[in-house]
Scaffold this motif. Structure first.
Motif, PDB file in Angstrom:
ATOM      1  N   SER A  51       0.823  -1.217   0.000  1.00  0.00           N
ATOM      2  CA  SER A  51       0.000   0.000   0.000  1.00  0.00           C
ATOM      3  C   SER A  51       0.857   1.266   0.000  1.00  0.00           C
ATOM      4  CB  SER A  51      -0.935   0.000   1.217  1.00  0.00           C
ATOM      5  OG  SER A  51      -1.858  -1.067   1.137  1.00  0.00           O
ATOM      6  N   VAL A  70      -6.732  -6.084  -3.668  1.00  0.00           N
ATOM      7  CA  VAL A  70      -6.350  -4.977  -4.552  1.00  0.00           C
ATOM      8  C   VAL A  70      -7.270  -5.000  -5.769  1.00  0.00           C
ATOM      9  CG1 VAL A  70      -4.519  -3.942  -5.926  1.00  0.00           C
ATOM     10  CG2 VAL A  70      -3.961  -5.078  -3.767  1.00  0.00           C
ATOM     11  N   HIS A  91      -6.851  -0.284  -2.569  1.00  0.00           N
ATOM     12  CA  HIS A  91      -6.442  -1.349  -1.654  1.00  0.00           C
ATOM     13  C   HIS A  91      -7.500  -1.477  -0.569  1.00  0.00           C
ATOM     14  CE1 HIS A  91      -1.883  -1.394  -2.734  1.00  0.00           C
ATOM     15  NE2 HIS A  91      -2.652  -1.176  -3.785  1.00  0.00           N
TER      16      HIS A  91
END
Length: 320
Positions: A51, A70, A91
């Motif tokens: 991330s 994702v 995410h």
């Protein structure tokens, strides 16, 4: 469900301790904020690293009682965007206590979903809210597909009206857009086809979430099928473009052939009279009228006869 728009360590810790399900949505998080969030929620270091960097393919990674999903969300065309249909990487951290969504830019489908969720008064399960977030991201492709359908239909009309370089460039642009969208959607479809059960099996999520994720999978199949059909339509536009160009070249060739055919007898008459000018001057040409009648008159009559013959056979019409 509680909706949070910023990383508040104290509030997040309190909600986790009370096991009150919440949705944390953060746009444009910094690396420090992602690390802060990872420390508060005790996220896996590999997930936190993904991330921080972004640039991930659609995937699902499970870490004990937490999953990192994702996704690539579609963004409707905006005049200021160089890319007509950009994608937004999102995410999603999912557990039985929360769902966290991180993305680079503010994302309109999630903002609309917040408004809808806030209006819900009846009690809903955690699975329902996880499904609504994922479904909002997946369904963001449907407006794009509607725009592409209209663009392809307009392209077909313009090609039929007159194929040019601009239409060829539009064909290549649509091919690139469809390829970009397919590269985003197909991996998501594969994730929900093979690994969606891992989300449903997370601690705190009940078994009925399997039905929710099957619905998301059905949407992804539909989107993939439409992208494939649009790709075939663009390919047919390519064939139509080549056909129109060939037809136009054929029309030009036919017109030039007609002109050349008309001048063929004129060239013969010019050569004939030119090679026998001495005899004609002493035997035929006795004044201006004989020159006009025999010289120009025969040439005009030959050209008119050829033109009549072409029209009689329909060779001068553009639809032949």
């Amino acid at each position: 469900m509680r909706i949070i728009d910023s990383i508040d360590d104290a509030l997040i810790t309190e909600l986790c301790d009370r096991q009150e399900f919440f949705w944390l949505d953060v746009a444009g998080p910094t690396a420090e904020q992602v690390e802060q969030l990872g420390a508060v929620l005790k996220l896996h270091p590999l997930a936190v690293d993904d991330s921080i960097r972004f640039g991930q393919r659609p995937k699902l990674d499970t870490y004990a009682d937490t999953a990192l999903l994702v996704l690539q969300g579609g963004v409707e065309s905006q005049p200021e965007n160089e890319n007509p249909h950009p994608l937004e990487e999102i995410h999603c951290y999912i557990s039985g206590d929360y769902i966290v969504t991180l993305h680079r830019q503010p994302y309109a489908p999630l903002e609309k979903l917040k408004t809808v969720v806030k209006r819900v008064t009846a009690a809903k399960s955690e699975q329902y809210y996880v499904y609504k977030v994922v479904d909002a991201i997946v369904d963001s492709y449907f407006p794009i597909l509607a725009d592409l359908d209209e663009e392809i239909n307009d392209l077909e009309d313009t090609i039929v009206a007159g194929a040019g370089r601009r239409q060829l460039e539009e064909i290549f642009r649509l091919k690139r857009v469809l390829m970009q969208l397919r590269k985003a959607v197909v991996p998501m479809r594969d994730v929900f086809a093979r690994e969606a059960e891992a989300i449903a099996d997370l601690a705190g999520l009940e078994a009925d979430s399997h039905d929710y994720f099957r619905d998301v999978y059905d949407h992804l199949i539909r989107i993939t099928d439409e992208l494939d059909s649009y790709h075939e339509m663009v390919a047919s536009c390519t064939d139509l473009y080549l056909s129109m160009v060939a037809n136009r070249q054929g029309e030009i060739s036919k017109q030039l052939t007609v002109i050349a055919s008309i001048f063929l007898p004129l060239s013969f008459l010019t050569g004939f009279f030119g090679m026998n000018f001495d005899w004609e001057g002493s035997h035929l040409l006795s004044g201006a009228w004989t020159f006009l009648a025999l010289g120009l008159g025969t040439m005009a009559a030959a050209a008119a006869a050829m033109w009549w013959w072409f029209r009689y056979n329909g060779w001068t019409r553009s639809d032949n």
